[in-house]
Design a protein around this motif. Structure first.
Motif: not given
Length: 374
Positions: A330-355
């Motif tokens: 939790x502590x690490x995520x509070x300080x580093x959440x911006x390091x995760x690429x938002x566009x990649x996360x969404x693309x990953x979900x669309x490719x794997x879990x979309x309708x």
């Protein structure tokens, strides 16, 4: 191809979140098949023993069979009437396959399949034991669940974690893994416009969801959380208990309880946060995880059922029973959440879990079951 789904869980006026993932799967598959669904619903103070309603919900034609709820589960004696109504619906729909959701609906589905000579596929969404203790009622549920799942033509589960659970129980059938789906048009990217980092939990407020451990972790981190705000979205019988526990921990200025929210409301709240925390002690899948990731948000999840959903660029998997490791995550995520690429996360979900993706996988399995190609 026509598919008739049968389920005890489906959104209704008293609980718009009930079985929302079942509805998602029906909508997802309706891109490839004609989707019909029967919702068997227990209703108190129903004027008659059984009532049937038919309506359109998005691309699904829904039949709701309401059954009068009786004390001591005596309503089960009304289920021959439910079978009679199912036979009428089956004759009207003429499905190619019957798709049950959870083993309790599987009982009726297998009876219907035998009577009408139709193949039955069953997607299981829940653990047979209600808790960790092995009571007589749990043993009975396990026995009944094994019999029903072993009688279906095919069984589907949303995760390999849950597949291993069923295999360890001795379910003797072919088990296919197809994840749950997320509507990526409803859950979209957004930004936290506030000054504080915002974490969020969405789910039933219950020990099995790890709420106790989450509040304790935040309490232990409290001295270093001047710029952190945690939202808890969800209801349940323990809502007041957890709210008081949070106050006793001195977290009133850090933790905010929003109560139960409709799906549409959650889809608006998630994009305005920075990351999701779902520290479940046991989880069949965790739909809210892919909903958060569809919004481009990184996640912290437990290793009890959600490990296979998350990859390194989308979040952190942690043993939440290890207090120090959970707090550090939790502590690490509070300080580093911006390091995760938002566009990649969404693309990953669309490719794997979309309708479209999940709907196609179900359609391919429907074809194999109907044509005897398993």
């Amino acid at each position: 191809m026509k598919v008739l789904s049968i389920t005890p869980w489906y959104p209704h006026k008293k609980n718009s979140a009930s079985g929302i993932f079942v509805r998602d799967l029906a909508v997802a598959t309706s891109k490839y098949v004609k989707s019909f669904l029967v919702h068997i619903y227990l209703e108190k103070n129903l004027g008659k023993a059984v009532k049937v309603e038919k309506f359109q919900d998005d691309s699904i034609i829904v039949y709701r069979i309401s059954v009068r709820e009786l004390p001591a589960k005596l309503h089960f004696f009304l289920y021959p009437l439910v079978v009679f109504e199912l036979l009428k619906i089956e004759r009207e729909v003429k499905p190619d396959i019957i798709h049950a959701h959870v083993f309790t609906a599987g009982i009726l589905s297998i009876i219907l399949g035998k009577l009408r000579k139709k193949p039955v596929m069953l997607t299981e969404h829940m653990k047979f034991q209600k808790r960790f203790e092995k009571r007589l009622s749990d043993k009975l549920r396990v026995f009944l669940g094994k019999v029903v799942l072993s009688s279906a033509d095919a069984v589907v589960v949303p995760s390999n974690f849950f597949k291993r659970y069923l295999l360890n129980l001795g379910v003797s059938n072919k088990i296919f893994v197809i994840p749950n789906a997320v509507n990526t048009e409803s859950f979209r990217r957004g930004n936290n416009a506030g000054h504080k980092t915002r974490g969020i939990f969405v789910g039933w407020l219950d020990p099995i969801k790890g709420v106790d451990k989450l509040l304790k972790a935040v309490k232990n981190l409290r001295p270093d959380l001047n710029d952190f705000h945690l939202l808890l979205v969800g209801g349940g019988s323990r809502f007041s208990y957890y709210k008081k526990l949070s106050e006793d921990y001195g977290l009133s200025d850090v933790v905010e309880f929003l109560g139960s929210k409709k799906r549409e409301e959650v889809s608006k709240i998630l994009p305005e946060t920075d990351f999701l925390i779902l520290p479940s002690l046991w989880e069949v899948f965790g739909v809210v995880v892919i909903e958060a990731m569809a919004c481009g948000k990184p996640v912290i999840v437990s290793d009890k059922g959600q490990k296979e959903i998350v990859v390194r660029k989308t979040g952190i998997v942690v043993d939440v029973t290890d207090e120090k490791a959970f707090e550090q995550a939790i502590e690490w995520m509070i300080d580093n959440h911006r390091k995760f690429p938002s566009s990649f996360i969404r693309k990953y979900v669309k490719n794997k879990f979309s309708f479209p993706n999940i709907g196609r996988r179900y359609f391919e399995l429907y074809q194999r079951v109907v044509f005897g190609e398993l």
